[in-house]
Design a protein around this motif. Sequence first.
Motif, short mmCIF file in Angstrom:
data_model
loop_
_atom_site.label_atom_id
_atom_site.label_comp_id
_atom_site.label_asym_id
_atom_site.label_seq_id
_atom_site.Cartn_x
_atom_site.Cartn_y
_atom_site.Cartn_z
N SER A 2 0.82 -1.21 0.00
CA SER A 2 0.00 0.00 0.00
C SER A 2 0.85 1.26 0.00
O SER A 2 0.53 2.23 -0.69
N LYS A 3 1.97 1.25 0.73
CA LYS A 3 2.83 2.44 0.76
C LYS A 3 3.40 2.74 -0.62
O LYS A 3 3.39 3.89 -1.07
N ILE A 6 0.65 4.12 -2.91
CA ILE A 6 0.33 5.51 -2.57
C ILE A 6 1.44 6.44 -3.05
O ILE A 6 1.17 7.51 -3.62
N LEU A 31 -2.98 4.26 10.05
CA LEU A 31 -2.22 5.04 9.08
C LEU A 31 -0.83 5.38 9.63
O LEU A 31 0.15 5.40 8.88
N THR A 34 1.37 2.02 9.71
CA THR A 34 1.82 1.62 8.37
C THR A 34 2.65 2.71 7.68
O THR A 34 3.09 2.52 6.56
N ILE A 36 1.73 5.40 6.46
CA ILE A 36 1.02 6.11 5.39
C ILE A 36 0.77 7.55 5.82
O ILE A 36 0.86 8.47 5.01
#
Length: 139
Positions: A2-3, A6, A31, A34, A36
């Motif tokens: 996911s990082k 993004i 968030l 992780t 993010i």
Amino acid sequence: GSKELIQNIIQEKDKITVVTMLPRELATKLLRITEIAKIFEENNINPECLILPEQSSAGIVSGHTVFGQLMIRCCSIMEKPSIMTLLIDSNRRNILLAKRMGISCIALKGNAANVQYLRSADQVIDTLNAVKMKDIYKL
């Protein structure tokens, strides 16, 4: 994955929002864990990009209805029509609703008991690492 996804979206100068049904405290904690949240801060991403259900005094409504409202808010905040929006999700009902709204969808297999339930998505993937920006633009 996911990082990296993004970061790729941000590098392409595309807008991003995180839509979740989690309570704000838990969503912001995840968030941060992780990392993010750090990516958003470093790139001056508006805190409104975290879209949560609004507290309602009207009583309990179905998760399906709430998700539809969240997706409408998502399009509004991103200032994009639904056809220019992409949902990545593993929930069959969310994918069906998003498709009805004209939103492109990538289904994440995750722990899906039956992958056939995800076939209404434009693309089905095993992990977020499988998402490539060129594939997103094709949708």
